[in-house]
Design an enzyme around this catalytic site. Structure first.
Site, PDB file in Angstrom:
ATOM      1  N   CYS A  65       0.768  -1.207  -0.059  1.00 52.79           N
ATOM      2  CA  CYS A  65       0.032  -0.093  -0.011  1.00 52.79           C
ATOM      3  C   CYS A  65       0.974   1.428  -0.083  1.00 52.79           C
ATOM      4  O   CYS A  65       0.220   2.538  -0.270  1.00 52.79           O
ATOM      5  CB  CYS A  65      -0.796  -0.145   1.069  1.00 52.79           C
ATOM      6  SG  CYS A  65      -2.172  -1.204   1.148  1.00 52.79           S
ATOM      7  N   HIS A  81      -8.534   4.131  -2.170  1.00 53.90           N
ATOM      8  CA  HIS A  81      -7.142   3.781  -2.042  1.00 53.90           C
ATOM      9  C   HIS A  81      -6.784   2.719  -3.395  1.00 53.90           C
ATOM     10  O   HIS A  81      -6.821   1.581  -3.232  1.00 53.90           O
ATOM     11  CB  HIS A  81      -7.063   3.069  -0.679  1.00 53.90           C
ATOM     12  CG  HIS A  81      -5.777   2.352  -0.453  1.00 53.90           C
ATOM     13  ND1 HIS A  81      -4.728   2.818  -0.937  1.00 53.90           N
ATOM     14  CD2 HIS A  81      -5.381   1.193   0.544  1.00 53.90           C
ATOM     15  CE1 HIS A  81      -3.414   2.105  -0.301  1.00 53.90           C
ATOM     16  NE2 HIS A  81      -3.959   1.239   0.348  1.00 53.90           N
ATOM     17  N   CYS A  83       0.133   2.253   6.237  1.00 50.73           N
ATOM     18  CA  CYS A  83       0.398   1.027   6.800  1.00 50.73           C
ATOM     19  C   CYS A  83       0.501   0.089   5.586  1.00 50.73           C
ATOM     20  O   CYS A  83       0.233   0.589   4.415  1.00 50.73           O
ATOM     21  CB  CYS A  83      -0.778   0.571   7.761  1.00 50.73           C
ATOM     22  SG  CYS A  83      -2.275   0.762   6.738  1.00 50.73           S
TER      23      CYS A  83
END
Lengths: 505, 401
Positions: free
Chosen positions: B91, B357, B387
Site C-alpha cells: 500500500c 485507495h 500502513c
C-alpha cells in the site's frame, strides 16, 4: 526369478502380470529390493507390451514398515532409500508401455502409493473394494509420490480431503472422482486389464505428457488460490503448532504442484525425510502404531483415569486464575496444547464444583473462588452461567464479572509457560493414577490409553513417551521447581522415574 | 546532500474500482501515461532531462506487468532515454516510489525524477498477484498470516476501539472529503481523465458518499467476520493469546475504498528548477520504511513516522499536517493515539475511506493532497505515512520552501 514379495507372470501376448504376493505388505528394505529387481527385469524385457499390477490376497492393505524406517538413522539414509523405492516405480511408470492396476479389497496409503503409478486403474466389484485413508495428522505423509500424483489426478481439494480424514471411500465414489477408471467383476478384471493394454500400446501418465503441464492444477490456478489460503488457516488453527505432518503435507502439495512431477517427487521425499525424524511424529507412531495394544481397552479402565484427568485439567485452569493469569490466556493455552476445550470451559462443562475434588494441599483460595462463583449462581454450563456466559448451552464469552472476583496480575506469564504448566499437571495426573492402578497395564499401554482414550493430546505420544522424548532430567527439574510453590501434584513418584529410566528411549 | 525539491504533484480522479466504475474502461498504462503527460505539459520540461520514472504498483501482472513504469514512459512519448522502474511496497508503493526518486536526486545520481504510482483495481483485481506470503503453507504458517481485514479487526480488538469509534472516524472522513470537494481543495493536483477524442471520462472522485451517517454505517455487516470464523481469527489468537476473540468492527464503510487511479510527483534539484523556472514547492526532509509484527500488520505507520522524524531532527509536534492513509479506521485511530496527534491535524480533507485507495498510487496522491493543503493554509511541514502489508510502514516528511 524368485522374490519373497513379488511374482512375475508373462502371457503369450507379452503382457506381464506383476503380482504382489504378501498379504499386508510392509515397505521395508526387502520389499524395496524386490520391486527394484522385478522392475529392472520388466524394463529389460523388450518383448513385454504392458504390465498388470495385481495382488494374490485381494487387497492393497499396505503400509510403511515403521521399524525399518526408524532404523534408517540419518537424513541421508532415509532420503536415499525412499528415493530408491520411488525411482524404481517411476521407472515402471515411464516405460512408455501401458501399466494397469487391478484393484481389490481394502487399499491403505501404501497400496495407493503403488496404484497411483499405474496409467489405468480397474477396481473389482466383488471384494468390497474400498480406499481406507488414515488421517495423515497422526502419522506420516506419502513418501513415494501420492502427494504429487493424487492432486494431479483428482485435484487439490479432493486430495486434501482424503489425506486429512479417516474416510472410507467406496469404488463408486472413487470412480466418480476419477481415482479409478473402470470397475468390473472380479473374474473379469484381468481380462479388462489385458484389453486395455492391447488397445493402448503406448501409454504415459498425463503428467508425463508435455501438453499436460499447462493444464496441471496448481495452487494459483482456477479457484485453488482462495481455497488454499483459507485451508492453510483452517489447518493451522486446528493444529496450532503441533501435528507437523499436516503442515508438511500441504507444503509438499503446494511446492510440488508449482512444478513438474520429477521435482515434486523430490520435494515430497525431502518433507517425508524431515517428518520421519520429528519428535512428535515419532512419538505418535511409536504409541499409536508400533506399540498399539493387541486388546481393546476396557471402558471401565478408561473411566478410572478420565474423570480425574479432566477434572484436574479444569482445576489447574482455576489455579492459574488464582495465580493472576488472565482467563483468555488460560483458555488459549489449553487450546494451543490441543485440548478440545480450555480448562475453564471444561470446568463449566463438568460443573465447577468438580474442581473441589481435585484440590491440592495449598488450594484453599481455589475453593474460596469456587464458593464465590456458586454464591453468584454461577455453577456451570447446565445453568448457562459459569466461568463463561452461555446462551442456551452455547458459549458466548468469558464472564465479565470474573475479573472483579479475581483480578489478573499486572505481569502476565507468557503463553508457553502456561501451556507447560497445564501439560505438566496433566501428565503428572496420569502418572499419579498409574501408580494407583499399575497392575492394569504396562507403560506402553498407558501411553496409548492416555492419548487415545483419556484425552491427553495425541502429539505427546502419551506421558511416558513424552517424558522420554523430552529429556527426563528437565522433567524432574521443572517439577521440583513447580513443587516448591504449587503443591504436591508436582512431586513425582520415584517409581515413575524408575520405569522411564529403565526403558530404552 | 542535495535537496530533493518537489516541483509538481499530479493525480487522476479516483474511479470506483469495479466494472461499472468510470475508469474501468481506461487501461492502467493509460492512467499512468496521462499523469506523465500532464507533468510534462504543466512544467514545460524537455523529458530528456528526466532521469527515471519510479512507479508503485501492487499487482504488477497482466496489463500492469512487465514494468508498467517504462511502458508508461513509452506510451507518453517521453524521450527514450528516460528509464522506468516499477516498485512494490504494497500500500505504500506510491510513497516509496517518491522516496526512491527523491533519493536519486539527494544522492546526486539524478537531476530530475518522477515518483508516483498506478493501480487499476477494477481491471487487475486485489489479490491477483498471489504470493508466497499467503499461499505458501510454510510461509503462511510461520508468519501467522491473516488477511489485512482480520489484522484491522485484531488491532481494534487489542486496543479496544469499538464499532462506534471506527464508524465515527469514517463519518468524519466523508464529511471532510465532501467539504474539500465543495471548496475545490484538490484542484491544484487533479487532472480530468479524457478519452482520445477529448471527451470527458471522469473529473471527480466518484467513490465518495457525503450523506454517510452513523445510522447508515450502523446498517452494514462486518466484512471479515465470516472469513475470521473460517480459521483466521484462531490464527490471529495463536499469535495474540491474550485475546479471547476477535471483534469484527470493520466494513465497507469504514475501510478504504477499492478504486482506480494514478499519481506522479516531479522531483528535482535546484539546477533543474532554475533551468525550467520551476517553483520549488517543498523539499523532502526525510523518509523511512520499517518492519513491524506481521499478523497485526498495520501498526507500522507510527514506527515509520517516528523514524522519519528522528532522521529530520523533528518531533511529532513540529508537523503541521499529517496524511495517514485510511486503510481502515482503526489504523488511523491507533496512529493518532501512539503519536499523540489531534484529529484536527490528520487527514483534514478526508482520506481513503471516503475517496478510495488505488493501492500503488495512494502514497503519491496523499503527498500531493497534504502539500496542496499546506499551501492553502500557509503552513510549513507535512508528514505522509501508510500502513503496509506483511507488517511494514513508510513515512515521508516534507517542508514547504
Amino acid at each position: 526369478m524368485h522374490l519373497n514379495n513379488l511374482k512375475i507372470n508373462i502371457d503369450d501376448k507379452g503382457i506381464i502380470n506383476l503380482v504382489i504376493k504378501s498379504n499386508n505388505l510392509l515397505f521395508n528394505n526387502e520389499v524395496i529390493n524386490d520391486f527394484e529387481t522385478a522392475i529392472d527385469y520388466i524394463s529389460n524385457n523388450k518383448s513385454a507390451i504392458g504390465v498388470i499390477i495385481s495382488t494374490e490376497h485381494n487387497n492393497y492393505n499396505y503400509d510403511y514398515d515403521f521399524n525399518y524406517l526408524f532404523s534408517l538413522n540419518n537424513s541421508a539414509s532415509i532420503f536415499k532409500n525412499i528415493t530408491r523405492f520411488s525411482n524404481s516405480l517411476r521407472k515402471l511408470e515411464t516405460l512408455g508401455k501401458p501399466i494397469v492396476s487391478a484393484i481389490s479389497g481394502s487399499i491403505k496409503l501404501g497400496g495407493l502409493e503403488i496404484i497411483l503409478h499405474s496409467h489405468y486403474k480397474i477396481a473389482d466389484t466383488d471384494t468390497n473394494t474400498k480406499f481406507v485413508f488414515t488421517n495423515t495428522k497422526y502419522g506420516l505423509i506419502p513418501a513415494i509420490g501420492a502427494s504429487q500424483r493424487l492432486p494431479r489426478q483428482i485435484g487439490i481439494e479432493n486430495s486434501l480431503k482424503l489425506f486429512l480424514s479417516n474416510k472410507i471411500m467406496t469404488i463408486e465414489e472413487a470412480l466418480k472422482i476419477k481415482l479409478v477408471d473402470e470397475v468390473a467383476p472380479k473374474d473379469k478384471i484381468i481380462d479388462k486389464a489385458k484389453e486395455y493394454i492391447l488397445n493402448n500400446l503406448i501409454s504415459l501418465q498425463p503428467w508425463d505428457d508435455k501438453n499436460y503441464i499447462s493444464k496441471q492444477p496448481t495452487p494459483f490456478t482456477n479457484d485453488n488460490l482462495g481455497y488454499f489460503i483459507s485451508k492453510i488457516a483452517m489447518l493451522h488453527s486446528k493444529t496450532a503448532d503441533h501435528y507437523p505432518s499436516v503442515k508438511v503435507l500441504i507444503s509438499a502439495i503446494y511446492e510440488g504442484l508449482n512444478t513438474d512431477i520429477n521435482s515434486g517427487l523430490k520435494i515430497e521425499a525431502r518433507h517425508f525425510t524431515w517428518l520421519l525424524q520429528n519428535i512428535e511424529t515419532k512419538s505418535m507412531i511409536n504409541t499409536l502404531i508400533i506399540n498399539k495394544p493387541k486388546n481393546e481397552i476396557n471402558e471401565s479402565e478408561i473411566t478410572i483415569f478420565k474423570k480425574s484427568f479432566i477434572e484436574n485439567y479444569a482445576a489447574e485452569g482455576v489455579r492459574l486464575l488464582i495465580n493472576g493469569v488472565a482467563a483468555a490466556m488460560i483458555e488459549n493455552a489449553g487450546k494451543r496444547l490441543g485440548f478440545e476445550l480450555g480448562p475453564l470451559a471444561m470446568a463449566d462443562k463438568l460443573e465447577i464444583q468438580c474442581v473441589i475434588s481435585q484440590l491440592d494441599s495449598i488450594d484453599a483460595s481455589v475453593a474460596a473462588l469456587i464458593r464465590s462463583m456458586q454464591k453468584n449462581n454461577r455453577n456451570g454450563l447446565s445453568s448457562n452461567k459459569g466461568f463463561y456466559d452461555y446462551k442456551e448451552g452455547n458459549r458466548k464469552h468469558i464472564w465479565r464479572g470474573l475479573t472483579d472476583l479475581i483480578p489478573p496480575a499486572n505481569h502476565q506469564l507468557n503463553i508457553e509457560e502456561i501451556e507447560n504448566r497445564l501439560l505438566y499437571s496433566s501428565i503428572n495426573n496420569i502418572f499419579y493414577n498409574y501408580i494407583k492402578h499399575s497392575e492394569l497395564k504396562n507403560s506402553q499401554e498407558y501411553d496409548y490409553m492416555a492419548i487415545n482414550n483419556i484425552g491427553l493430546p495425541k502429539w505427546t505420544g502419551g506421558p511416558f513417551t513424552w517424558v522420554k522424548k523430552n529429556n527426563i532430567n528437565n522433567y524432574i527439574k521443572n517439577n521440583e521447581e513447580y513443587a516448591k510453590t504449587l503443591g504436591s501434584r508436582f512431586i513425582i513418584n520415584k517409581k515413575i522415574i524408575n520405569i522411564i529410566q529403565n526403558e530404552s528411549v | 546532500m542535495t535537496d530533493a525539491l518537489i516541483f509538481d504533484t499530479v493525480r487522476t480522479p479516483r474511479g470506483k474500482g469495479k466494472k461499472s466504475g468510470s475508469l474501468n474502461e481506461v487501461p492502467p498504462v493509460q492512467l499512468a501515461s496521462k499523469v506523465l503527460k500532464a507533468i510534462e505539459e504543466r512544467n514545460n520540461i524537455n523529458t530528456e532531462d528526466v532521469d527515471d520514472v519510479v512507479l508503485g504498483c501492487v499487482h504488477p501482472i497482466g496489463e500492469q506487468g512487465a514494468d508498467i513504469a517504462r511502458t508508461a514512459v513509452l506510451e507518453s512519448n517521453w524521450h527514450q532515454t528516460v528509464s522506468g522502474v516499477q516498485v512494490d511496497r504494497f500500500c505504500a508503493s506510491g510513497l516509496e516510489a517518491v522516496n526512491i526518486a527523491a533519493a536519486q536526486v539527494m544522492s546526486g545520481q539524478a537531476d530530475m525524477s518522477v515518483g508516483g504510482g498506478v493501480e487499476s483495481m477494477s481491471r487487475v483485481p486485489l489479490g491477483s498477484s498471489g504470493g508466497a506470503w499467503m499461499a505458501d503453507p510454510t510461509v503462511a504458517y510461520n508468519s501467522y498470516f491473516v488477511p489485512q481485514g482480520i489484522s484491522a479487526d485484531l488491532l481494534a480488538t487489542k486496543y479496544n476501539y469499538s464499532r462506534t469509534d471506527v464508524d465515527k472516524y469514517a463519518v468524519s472522513s466523508q464529511q471532510r472529503a465532501s467539504e474539500a470537494w465543495k471548496e475545490q481543495r484538490f484542484k491544484n493536483s487533479i487532472i480530468p481523465i479524457k478519452d482520445q477524442n477529448d471527451l470527458p471520462i471522469l473529473e471527480i472522485d466518484e467513490y465518495m458518499r457525503p450523506d454517510t451517517t452513523m445510522q447508515s454505517l450502523g446498517a452494514l455487516d462486518p466484512s471479515f467476520e465470516k472469513m475470521g470464523a473460517h480459521g483466521f481469527d484462531d490464527v490471529a489468537i495463536l499469535k495474540y493469546p491474550e485475546l479471547e476473540s476477535i471483534k469484527h468492527v470493520h466494513h465497507a464503510g469504514n475501510s478504504s475504498g477499492i478504486v482506480d487511479g494514478a499519481a506522479g510527483v516531479l522531483i528535482g534539484n535546484k539546477k533543474m528548477g532554475d533551468k525550467y523556472e520551476l517553483k520549488a514547492r517543498a523539499r523532502i526532509c526525510s523518509f523511512a520504511s520499517i518492519g513491524s509484527e506481521p499478523t497485526i500488520m498495520l501498526t507500522g505507520p507510527a514506527d515509520s513516522a517516528e523514524k522519519a522524524l528522528k532522521k529530520a531532527n523533528m518531533k511529532a509536534s513540529d508537523i503541521d499536517l499529517f496524511e495517514m492513509n485510511e486503510a481502515f479506521a482503526a489504523v488511523v485511530i491507533r496512529f493518532m493515539d501512539v503519536l499523540k496527534v489531534d484529529h484536527s491535524k490528520v487527514n483534514v480533507n478526508g482520506g481513503a475511506i471516503a475517496l478510495g485507495h488505488p493501492l500503488g498510487a495512494t502514497g503519491a496522491i496523499i503527498l500531493g493532497t497534504v502539500l496542496d493543503e499546506l499551501e492553502r493554509r500557509d503552513l510549513s511541514t507535512g508528514l505522509i505515512t501508510l500502513c503496509v502489508g506483511a507488517g511494514m510502514g513508510t513515512a515521508t516528511i516534507i517542508e514547504r520552501i
